[in-house]
Design an enzyme around this catalytic site. Structure first.
Site, PDB file in Angstrom:
ATOM      1  CD  GLU A 249      -3.067  -1.071   1.902  1.00 45.14           C
ATOM      2  OE1 GLU A 249      -3.400   0.051   2.284  1.00 45.14           O
ATOM      3  OE2 GLU A 249      -3.783  -2.068   1.993  1.00 45.14           O
ATOM      4  CB  CYS A 283      -1.672   7.234   1.533  1.00 40.37           C
ATOM      5  SG  CYS A 283      -3.067   6.498   2.409  1.00 40.37           S
TER       6      CYS A 283
END
Ligand code: NAD
Length: 480
Positions: A249, A283
């Site tokens: 990720e 993110c």
């Protein structure tokens, strides 16, 4: 100041070398503790412990694994503030609001993962030979290396651990060198909740040393990394070299589309939340905003006012919207992105400088060159770029002008436009009527392109952390 040990196989230990490193508070620079600087010997010990722990953990009935994760959830619900709040604020520079949010989400993640422990469904499929039965079962992978980032050191770590545990795997956790204290407290909590001591170890140290030793250890069957794309590429290459499973990720450059029917004031509020929460160290932060030309002027006026009104005070003051970046390197990178964009012709609408310490003012760039770092790369700070689009099609094109694809968002009241954009934007998620930073314990979180490989959350996670096995049996002739 804490002098903390690592957790290996249930024991609190120092590094074999005796080396330690300092953990400091980004807001004050104060030294919060000394933690062991793990190397190859410590990693080897932790992986061996986890291999033993795998047997202890997987042998438990799914209902027992569910119960342990539920006890962990209840411990966080009851004692989460005592165990984590100050550490989260001090170690990661979180505001009190963000720290409370992480603790609440941690409870939710643990409860959700607990439920998955009993849902490792398999299947059967028809066989042309009537004497044969075919079935597919799911089995855990074994020892999973969990390598985590600093920005949400509790909730992201929980997501990375709870689902693989639910599926029956054991773990060796290597948290960010910036936030090891939170991870050690989380490791202790899992053991207090009754996860067998050998099933979870936490080794503290640096990425290039202990992180690299861990991901290359032959006893590790799967690597789960949440971190930057550069780290992901390096880790992914080694995982592939050893044919290990991986879930990566990584970074994002999420676009927020503001369509012409949106209310500029409301859109600016949503956009500001989407980029400035936790100083943009998220993110999925909306680090690119694409606005239809018809409402561009009122939108940027509202965004400027919103950015300039944000309160940036003490981390324990509930009015504070965000605090410092994690370290001086992160500040330098963000300011360099701004300087480069302005040198290339972008207009600096607001910000672009330090407020105090490691706190960067909310920063908005207008029309940066599409080649500059602020448009193309993750700044991971409170900086966003706004560009105008002639129409929806051009807005979609601009959203897709990125090698990342983690999350995107569309502000419109017209669901048809929103869904049209959602289907055309290359991204792991698209949210309509809200910003791109959304989480849900059941949702498949993950990205396309440079944003990573695989999905986490709900059953998507347990599928990532299990292997399917085909079993067939010749059971003789069909019953009459
Ligand atoms: P980072 O890549 O610097 O570090 C992440 C982890 O990897 C740390 O534990 C680090 O020690 C370790 N590491 C670094 N090099 C390594 C190596 N060679 N081998 C093994 N381990 C190594 O990331 P960060 O700065 O801590 O976190 C911020 C990044 O994480 C941002 O890019 C952000 O977008 C990303 N992130 C992504 C998600 C997501 O869900 N996609 C969520 C949060 C953060």
């Amino acid at each position: 100041m804490e002098n903390t040990k690592m957790l290996i196989g249930g024991d609190a230990v120092s590094a074999a070398s005796g080396a330690t490193f300092e953990v400091t508070a980004p807001a004050s620079g104060a030294v919060l503790g000394q933690v062991p600087r793990a190397g190859a010997t410590d990693v080897d010990r932790a992986v061996r412990a986890a291999a033993r722990g795998f047997d202890d953990w997987y042998r438990l009935r799914p209902a027992e694994r569910e119960a342990a994760l539920l006890r962990a959830a209840e411990l966080v619900a009851r004692e989460g503030h005592e165990r984590f709040l100050d550490t989260l604020i001090d170690e990661s520079g979180s505001t009190v609001t963000k720290a409370r949010g992480e603790i609440a989400y941690t409870v939710d993640l643990l409860r959700t993962a607990a439920g998955e422990a009993r849902r490792l469904y398999g299947e059967t499929f028809p066989n042309d030979d009537p004497r044969r039965i075919s079935m597919v079962i799911r089995e855990p992978l074994g020892v999973v290396a969990v390598v985590s980032p600093y920005n949400a050191p509790l909730s992201l770590l929980t997501k990375m651990c709870a689902f693989p545990l639910a599926a029956g795997n054991s773990l060796v956790i290597k948290p960010s060198e910036e936030t090891p204290l939170t991870a050690l407290a989380f490791g202790r909590l899992l053991l207090d909740a009754g996860v067998p001591p050998a099933a979870v170890s936490v080794v503290t140290g640096f990425g290039a040393e202990c992180g690299a030793e861990l991901i290359n250890h032959p006893g590790v069957r799967c690597i789960a990394l949440t971190g930057s794309t550069n780290t992901g590429i390096a880790v992914g290459q080694s995982a592939l070299g050893r044919m290990r499973r991986m879930q990566l990720e990584l970074g994002g450059k999420s676009a927020l589309l503001v369509l012409r029917d949106a209310d500029p004031q409301q859109a600016a509020k949503i956009a500001a939340q989407g980029i400035f929460t936790h100083a943009g160290q998220i993110c999925m932060a909306n680090s690119r905003i694409v606005v239809e030309r018809e409402i561009y002027q009122p939108f940027i006026a509202a965004l400027k006012a919103e950015a300039e009104s944000l309160y940036l005070g003490d981390l324990r003051d509930e009015r504070t919207v965000y605090g410092p970046l994690i370290n001086a390197r992160a500040v330098e990178k963000v300011l360099e992105h701004v300087r480069e964009a302005v040198a290339g012709g972008a207009e600096l609408l607001t910000g672009g400088e330090l407020q105090q310490g490691l706190v960067v003012k909310p920063t908005v760039l207008l029309e940066p060159p599409r080649t500059c770092s602020a448009w193309r790369e993750e700044s991971f700070g409170p900086v966003t770029s706004v560009v105008a689009a002639d129409d929806l099609e051009q807005a979609i094109e601009l959203a897709n002008d990125s090698e990342y694809g983690l999350s995107a968002a569309v502000l419109t009241h017209n669901l048809q436009w929103g869904l049209h954009a959602a289907r055309r934007i290359a991204s792991g998620a698209v949210h309509i009527g809200m910003h791109a930073f959304q989480s849900n314990a059941l949702a498949p979180i993950g990205g396309v392109g440079l944003s990573g490989v695989g999905r986490s959350g709900g059953h998507y996670s347990t599928e990532e952390f299990t292997e399917v096995k085909w079993i067939s049996a010749d059971v003789g002739s069909l019953p009459r």
